[in-house]
Design an enzyme around this catalytic site. Structure first.
Site, mmCIF file in Angstrom:
data_model
loop_
_atom_site.group_PDB
_atom_site.id
_atom_site.type_symbol
_atom_site.label_atom_id
_atom_site.label_comp_id
_atom_site.label_asym_id
_atom_site.label_seq_id
_atom_site.Cartn_x
_atom_site.Cartn_y
_atom_site.Cartn_z
ATOM 1 N N GLU A 156 0.811 -1.213 0.000
ATOM 2 C CA GLU A 156 0.000 0.000 0.000
ATOM 3 C C GLU A 156 0.850 1.271 0.000
ATOM 4 O O GLU A 156 0.543 2.238 -0.692
ATOM 5 C CB GLU A 156 -0.911 -0.013 1.247
ATOM 6 C CG GLU A 156 -1.892 1.145 1.313
ATOM 7 C CD GLU A 156 -2.916 1.096 0.198
ATOM 8 O OE1 GLU A 156 -3.309 2.181 -0.262
ATOM 9 O OE2 GLU A 156 -3.301 -0.009 -0.228
ATOM 10 N N ASP A 157 1.951 1.271 0.774
ATOM 11 C CA ASP A 157 2.678 2.522 1.025
ATOM 12 C C ASP A 157 4.092 2.581 0.434
ATOM 13 O O ASP A 157 4.794 3.560 0.645
ATOM 14 C CB ASP A 157 2.771 2.769 2.540
ATOM 15 C CG ASP A 157 1.400 3.012 3.158
ATOM 16 O OD1 ASP A 157 0.565 3.646 2.493
ATOM 17 O OD2 ASP A 157 1.162 2.556 4.287
#
Length: 722
Positions: free
Chosen positions: A76-77
């Protein structure tokens, strides 16, 4: 920040066979992937997945789950992809990370529909692998612990989201320790003043009674030991939010709460639980009505304990909870404890009365039940309502005549009971017996009630039941049943409309011809198409054109006002019967309509047919829409059914005028459903009464109107035309 070897040591302490290589690789990979990223607090971002992993070690979870926790934010990051995770760590961990990534962007306290849709995604991901839920709850717990570093607005939003969804979800999964901490932190943010008042009160009580609690612990431990029971006795005080919730529920002040302190008695076996109960009741006086046996009848989240409240030293009320070690583990850690114990070699013996260790926990089965409801196609809004109802409730336990236990929310009725047994039982329910006696379906069930459902195959659930039902399952099933019944009515009406219109053109209704026309109309099956016609969403003319018939619109327009409702041609008109009980037909509220007068129907998209008397002014607006006109004819055989008609009565402004009108209507068996008095502008000697009557037929209505015209206080009587 926890070092690599410290994390591995934590895991190997409870799992000597843990995959140390996997944990080391996941630690290094996640640390490199997050690099120099920072959190709102200013600390390295990698500290967050590391703390999440540490929380999961407290739940004693497997190496794959700990590794997934370390990696859960990488896709996600960071620049890491799902494919790279699968290549380096295998499909099992990649699947866990993928499930967490899909729900990472959830913003559950936005608009209700968005909240509902996001909750669906969350539960779907969790249902595939319960470890997704465990990592998500640990992730939320660490975020709540570090909530002070975000803006006040965001802090409040996250706290409310936690209180609404995550804390009760942890409770339903049996993870009480996680739930308690989530609720207390959220409570501190949402209502800081109440939190501080309760905290101060607890500190004062603790200072006053600290010695008493210690003495009860020692005395109880000794008493049990003297009777051959080795037990752990732990004194505790209730959590701030638990106290606040009880104050709200029972409408008590803080000073009125008497059982703030409690004790947990942990013993070796179920038999020792019941023996300990007898010893406690011999030692301290029991409080009547405060005993609950969740061992013989567990909660839906698999919680098992015996609860009793006694009067301790200094007249202090204290709650006792008696349980085995395994019960304590499951009470605190829920599905996480199930995951651990089902692999244990001595699990069957340790469970001591629980289901087979290979079986799903009740809590996880509840989660799967919610997912089944997703697949039944409920709308997001309905699903959210159902889930929130299921998350927040106290329970009552009732029995079927065969002895099966049915757990229901407090306040549930026999309707909820019927749907809890099976949807078909609820749909066919017409009555109930509670403990052998007939009882209304609105009766609130109590613990221990034996409920027998009386059924009829001819029954369909009334829409009004939705307001009586308490459980989300029952409400959803009633909505589905109501929609299905309405669809059946609309389909029947649609078929009659098509049949009568074909009859006017000298044609007969042929099933095969209708089915061949469906692809051109965009409907999947015959019933959908006919229901659409009945609802007014599809014109019968369009269906006939799709069947290959040539339709002359001018001819239909010409026949519109002169063909319907003649006794010589009843086969050309749709019969009207049982209007009060049907969804597909409704009488115009502006005019009313009664048997004996000529009527027509106007198709209203999405609603069905509105019935008008032929003289209604409202019909003028449909003159240029012949496809919306439906020929109707009365088909009423029961004299006890009544129909609405609106009349205007002009009366003199004198004493007793209104009484003359109402008495006259009553004497002739009419019923006044609504009455409105309208002052005439510039004519103070007269008033107009707009009256909605319920009558049997036109003859009955005319008799009432003639009677009114004969009254001295009545100047004029006329039908309302709209």
């Amino acid at each position: 920040m926890m070092r690599q070897y410290e994390l591995v040591e934590r895991v190997t302490r409870y799992d000597p066979d843990a995959d140390e290589d996997l944990l080391n690789r996941a630690y290094v990979y996640a640390m490199k992937a997050h690099g120099n990223q920072k959190r709102a607090s200013g600390e390295a971002y990698f500290n967050h997945p590391l703390e999440v992993a540490a929380i999961l070690t407290e739940m004693k979870l497997d190496s794959a789950t700990i590794a997934a926790a370390l990696l859960h934010d990488t896709v996600e990051d960071t620049e890491v992809t799902h494919q790279q995770i699968e290549e380096k760590f295998g499909p099992d961990i990649a699947s866990l990370v993928d499930g967490l990534t899909k729900i990472a962007k959830l913003d559950l306290v936005t608009k209700e529909a968005a909240q509902a849709e996001n909750l669906r995604k969350l539960l779907l991901a969790m249902s595939r692998d319960v470890r997704v839920l465990l990592v998500k709850l640990a992730d939320r717990l660490h975020n709540m612990r570090t909530l002070s570093h975000v803006t006040p607005e965001k802090r409040l939003r996250i706290a409310q989201e936690t209180m609404d969804i995550y804390a009760p979800l942890a409770g339903r999964m049996g993870m009480q320790a996680v739930r308690d901490e989530l609720e207390d932190i959220a409570f501190r943010v949402i209502n800081p003043q109440a939190y501080q008042i309760i905290l101060d009160r607890l500190a004062k009580l603790h200072a006053e009674s600290g010695g008493v609690l210690k003495s009860i612990e020692q005395e109880l431990t000794q008493k049990l030991f003297e009777n051959g029971i080795k037990a752990e006795v732990h004194g505790r005080e209730k959590r701030p939010y638990s106290i606040f919730r009880k104050m709200e529920r029972k409408l008590l002040s803080l000073g009125q709460l008497s059982d703030i302190f409690g004790f947990r008695v942990i013993v070796g076996t179920v038999d020792q639980c019941y023996r300990s109960l007898g010893i406690i009741h011999r030692t301290y006086r029991a409080v009547p009505g405060r005993f609950k046996d969740y061992i013989s009848t567990p909660k839906q989240n698999d919680y098992r304990s015996i609860h009793t409240t006694v009067i301790g030293p200094h007249h202090m009320r204290v709650e006792m909870q008696l349980r085995t070690r395994l019960m304590h583990e499951i009470a605190e850690r829920g599905v996480a404890a199930h995951a651990m114990y089902k692999e244990a070699p001595d699990a069957k013996e340790a469970l001591d009365g629980f289901k087979s260790p290979a079986a799903e926990s009740n809590a996880y089965r509840w989660l799967r039940h919610l997912v089944d409801m997703l697949q039944e196609g409920e709308s997001p809004r309905e699903f959210l309502e159902h889930t929130k109802l299921e998350l927040f409730h106290d329970q009552v336990f009732c029995f079927t005549p065969k002895g099966k236990v049915i757990a229901l929310p407090k306040g549930a009725t026999p309707i909820d009971f019927a749907y809890a047994v099976h949807t078909s039982v609820g749909d066919s329910c017409v009555g109930a017996k509670i403990n052998g006696s007939h009882a209304p379906l609105v009766t609130a069930l109590r613990n221990g009630d034996e409920v027998e459902i009386i059924r009829s195959e001819a029954q369909t659930p009334p829409a009004a039941w939705e307001g009586l039902a308490v459980t989300g399952k029952a409400r959803a099933a009633i909505r589905r049943g109501t929609r299905a019944a309405a669809r059946k009515q609309f389909a029947g009406l649609g078929r009659e409309i098509v049949e009568k219109m074909l009859a006017k053109l000298g044609k007969t209704y042929v099933e095969k011809e209708v089915v061949t026309a469906l692809p051109r109309l965009g409907h999947r099956n015959r019933e959908d198409a006919l229901a659409a016609i009945g609802r007014g969403e599809l014109s019968a003319i369009d269906l006939m054109k799709a069947m290959g018939l040539v339709i002359d619109d001018s001819k239909l327009s010409e026949l519109r006002r002169r063909s319907p409702a003649r006794k010589t041609e009843p086969h050309l008109s749709v019969p009207v019967r049982g209007v009060a009980r049907t969804t597909a037909l409704r009488i115009s509220p502006e005019t009313g309509a009664v048997p004996g007068e000529r009527i027509v129907g106007i198709l209203v998209p999405g609603e069905g047919i509105t019935i008008y008397p032929i003289f209604a002014k409202a019909l003028e607006q449909f003159d240029n829409q012949p496809e919306r006109w439906v020929d109707l004819a009365w088909d009423t055989g029961s004299e006890d059914q009544r129909f609405p008609a609106r009349i205007r009565v002009t009366i003199l402004n004198e004493v007793g005028a209104l009484a003359q009108v109402t008495q006259s209507i009553s004497d002739l068996g009419g019923n006044i459903d609504a009455l409105q008095m309208v002052a005439r502008e510039g004519a103070r000697d007269f008033f107009d009464l707009d009256v909605t009557l319920e009558v049997i037929d036109l003859k009955h209505l005319n008799g009432i109107m003639d009677s009114l015209r004969g009254k001295t206080a009545v100047s004029d009587v006329n039908r309302k035309t709209g």
